[in-house]
Design a protein around this motif. Sequence first.
Motif, PDB file in Angstrom:
ATOM      1  N   GLU A  31       0.853  -1.191   0.000  1.00 58.97           N
ATOM      2  CA  GLU A  31       0.000   0.000   0.000  1.00 58.97           C
ATOM      3  C   GLU A  31       0.886   1.237   0.000  1.00 58.97           C
ATOM      4  O   GLU A  31       1.942   1.247   0.639  1.00 58.97           O
ATOM      5  N   THR A  32       0.452   2.284  -0.708  1.00 55.99           N
ATOM      6  CA  THR A  32       1.206   3.535  -0.759  1.00 55.99           C
ATOM      7  C   THR A  32       0.294   4.697  -0.379  1.00 55.99           C
ATOM      8  O   THR A  32      -0.854   4.774  -0.834  1.00 55.99           O
ATOM      9  N   ILE A  33       0.797   5.572   0.452  1.00 53.06           N
ATOM     10  CA  ILE A  33       0.113   6.825   0.775  1.00 53.06           C
ATOM     11  C   ILE A  33       0.981   7.959   0.273  1.00 53.06           C
ATOM     12  O   ILE A  33       2.159   8.064   0.650  1.00 53.06           O
ATOM     13  N   ASP A  34       0.430   8.805  -0.576  1.00 52.39           N
ATOM     14  CA  ASP A  34       1.166   9.957  -1.099  1.00 52.39           C
ATOM     15  C   ASP A  34       1.027  11.106  -0.104  1.00 52.39           C
ATOM     16  O   ASP A  34      -0.062  11.645   0.089  1.00 52.39           O
ATOM     17  N   ALA A  35       2.123  11.468   0.540  1.00 52.32           N
ATOM     18  CA  ALA A  35       2.118  12.524   1.552  1.00 52.32           C
ATOM     19  C   ALA A  35       2.742  13.816   1.034  1.00 52.32           C
ATOM     20  O   ALA A  35       3.198  14.654   1.822  1.00 52.32           O
ATOM     21  N   THR A  36       2.754  14.002  -0.280  1.00 47.06           N
ATOM     22  CA  THR A  36       3.304  15.230  -0.861  1.00 47.06           C
ATOM     23  C   THR A  36       2.628  16.456  -0.262  1.00 47.06           C
ATOM     24  O   THR A  36       1.390  16.530  -0.197  1.00 47.06           O
ATOM     25  N   GLY A  37       3.427  17.390   0.232  1.00 47.66           N
ATOM     26  CA  GLY A  37       2.898  18.608   0.832  1.00 47.66           C
ATOM     27  C   GLY A  37       2.495  18.471   2.285  1.00 47.66           C
ATOM     28  O   GLY A  37       2.092  19.458   2.912  1.00 47.66           O
ATOM     29  N   LEU A  38       2.610  17.262   2.841  1.00 48.06           N
ATOM     30  CA  LEU A  38       2.218  17.024   4.233  1.00 48.06           C
ATOM     31  C   LEU A  38       3.447  16.875   5.124  1.00 48.06           C
ATOM     32  O   LEU A  38       4.512  16.457   4.670  1.00 48.06           O
ATOM     33  N   VAL A  39       3.276  17.219   6.395  1.00 50.68           N
ATOM     34  CA  VAL A  39       4.296  16.955   7.407  1.00 50.68           C
ATOM     35  C   VAL A  39       3.967  15.622   8.071  1.00 50.68           C
ATOM     36  O   VAL A  39       2.830  15.394   8.511  1.00 50.68           O
ATOM     37  N   VAL A  40       4.933  14.729   8.120  1.00 51.12           N
ATOM     38  CA  VAL A  40       4.753  13.418   8.746  1.00 51.12           C
ATOM     39  C   VAL A  40       5.408  13.460  10.122  1.00 51.12           C
ATOM     40  O   VAL A  40       6.630  13.441  10.259  1.00 51.12           O
ATOM     41  N   SER A  41       4.572  13.554  11.142  1.00 46.34           N
ATOM     42  CA  SER A  41       5.030  13.650  12.538  1.00 46.34           C
ATOM     43  C   SER A  41       4.794  12.328  13.249  1.00 46.34           C
ATOM     44  O   SER A  41       3.898  11.560  12.861  1.00 46.34           O
ATOM     45  N   PRO A  42       5.567  12.039  14.289  1.00 47.87           N
ATOM     46  CA  PRO A  42       5.134  10.953  15.172  1.00 47.87           C
ATOM     47  C   PRO A  42       3.728  11.244  15.665  1.00 47.87           C
ATOM     48  O   PRO A  42       3.373  12.412  15.901  1.00 47.87           O
ATOM     49  N   GLY A  43       2.898  10.210  15.809  1.00 48.04           N
ATOM     50  CA  GLY A  43       1.593  10.418  16.421  1.00 48.04           C
ATOM     51  C   GLY A  43       1.762  10.985  17.819  1.00 48.04           C
ATOM     52  O   GLY A  43       2.738  10.688  18.513  1.00 48.04           O
ATOM     53  N   MET A  44       0.814  11.807  18.241  1.00 50.34           N
ATOM     54  CA  MET A  44       0.925  12.409  19.571  1.00 50.34           C
ATOM     55  C   MET A  44       0.892  11.340  20.658  1.00 50.34           C
ATOM     56  O   MET A  44       0.076  10.417  20.633  1.00 50.34           O
ATOM     57  N   VAL A  45       1.802  11.458  21.602  1.00 45.46           N
ATOM     58  CA  VAL A  45       1.763  10.689  22.837  1.00 45.46           C
ATOM     59  C   VAL A  45       1.269  11.647  23.914  1.00 45.46           C
ATOM     60  O   VAL A  45       2.005  12.504  24.387  1.00 45.46           O
ATOM     61  N   ASP A  46      -0.002  11.539  24.233  1.00 47.15           N
ATOM     62  CA  ASP A  46      -0.627  12.470  25.181  1.00 47.15           C
ATOM     63  C   ASP A  46      -0.387  11.961  26.597  1.00 47.15           C
ATOM     64  O   ASP A  46      -0.972  10.966  27.019  1.00 47.15           O
TER      65      ASP A  46
END
Length: 453
Positions: free
Chosen positions: A40-55
Amino acid sequence: MNDLVIKNGKVILADGAVVTDVAVKDGKISQIGQDLEGTETIDATGLVVSPGMVDGHAHITSMGGGYRDQWEGYETGTAACAKGGVTTIVEMPLNQIPSTTDGASLQAKYDSGKDQLRVDTASLGGLVPFNLDGGIQELDEGGVCGYKCFLATCGDRSIKGDFQNVDDYSLYEGMRQIAKTGKVLSLHCENAALTDTLGKKAVEADAHTLKEFVASRPVFTEVEAVRRAIFFAKVTGCRINICHCTCWEAVAEVVKAREEGVDVTCETCPHYLYFTTDDLDAIGATTKCTPPIRDKAEQEGLWKYLLDGGISMVVSDHSPCTPDLKDRENPFDAWGGISSIQNCMDLMFDEGVQKRGMSLVRFAEVMATDAADRFGLAQKGRIEVGKDADFCLIKPNSPYTLKAEDLEYRNKISPWIGRTIGCQVARTILRGKTTYSLEDGVTAAHDGEFILR
């Protein structure tokens, strides 16, 4: 073959943010680099890929005990997490009934969350006056990632099993026992005797505004309790975390103690970084919390410490209730907690990164890495090969206005309703599985798990 590849996003790594691909296999980050391939591929062009929040600070009332059955449960609370880019929560030992103070109540919480989690969930056990004879050890054996206590008055004494604040002896003895576990004690720091009496006198003098409520819990009552917590930590060797700092003077005490070798961290919340005392009465009791939201000078001091590293974590302190508990004639009588978990990541990216120039690395630290490290969640908080594939994909410079119907909460209450937030969470991924996307909303699956330490 990798199961998933996120391509062309601006990925926040420990030493900088770079446009690259991230691959996932069996729920773990398997590769980071260019031209990766996966099923599977997700195109994240233009997006910031952050670690998910650890609340590091969230209240979910999974067990109402007949008293709080209509409060936020796992089903709605973790749906809000997914929509907000949160992939892991550290859950408080209150406001559920019974509170999490021994092995049996911890197991009851685990049972109540079965097949209801959309987020991985670690638990704090409580330190209360009535669990000093074995309860702390049972919680440790049951897998809590730390402990929580209140120096401020809390709990309803008419409800069996509700949480209680500590007296000085309970704090001392509890810290001694917790120190032996090696785990962290988080403390709500306000001087109970002072705030209770000042609040009572304010009401007797016909105080009836949120501004007067804030004045009844002045800065020094928070700072005094922080100093006491730090001193007890020195005496007992207990590792501590100061919850939801509202004033720069409290953070200064933490920084000073850390320089002296005390194992202490502190956190703050988006509402302290966004609202000021002057905003509160126009908005209403949805902004009431304890410790209270302070003035502009305190807020600016918090931002300075957050940007330069004095504050370790931004947490939600998501503390929802039913509407009737906020809709009171006198705000002194209203519930003191804010519903906020759905809007931590987008608010902080907008207010921190977009408006104040916070680096992306620092953003990831305060929203994910430092909380994971502090509570010993070794697989969480970083985009790094071998870690859990937990991501929040952020769409920068994409303002939207929050509406009540956007909220996943059971009770759709938020002080940010009607506010414009300058970015959006585009997708949330938990251990390689999408839990939310802008296109499709929150997924139906419940892929979250309890984390036992």
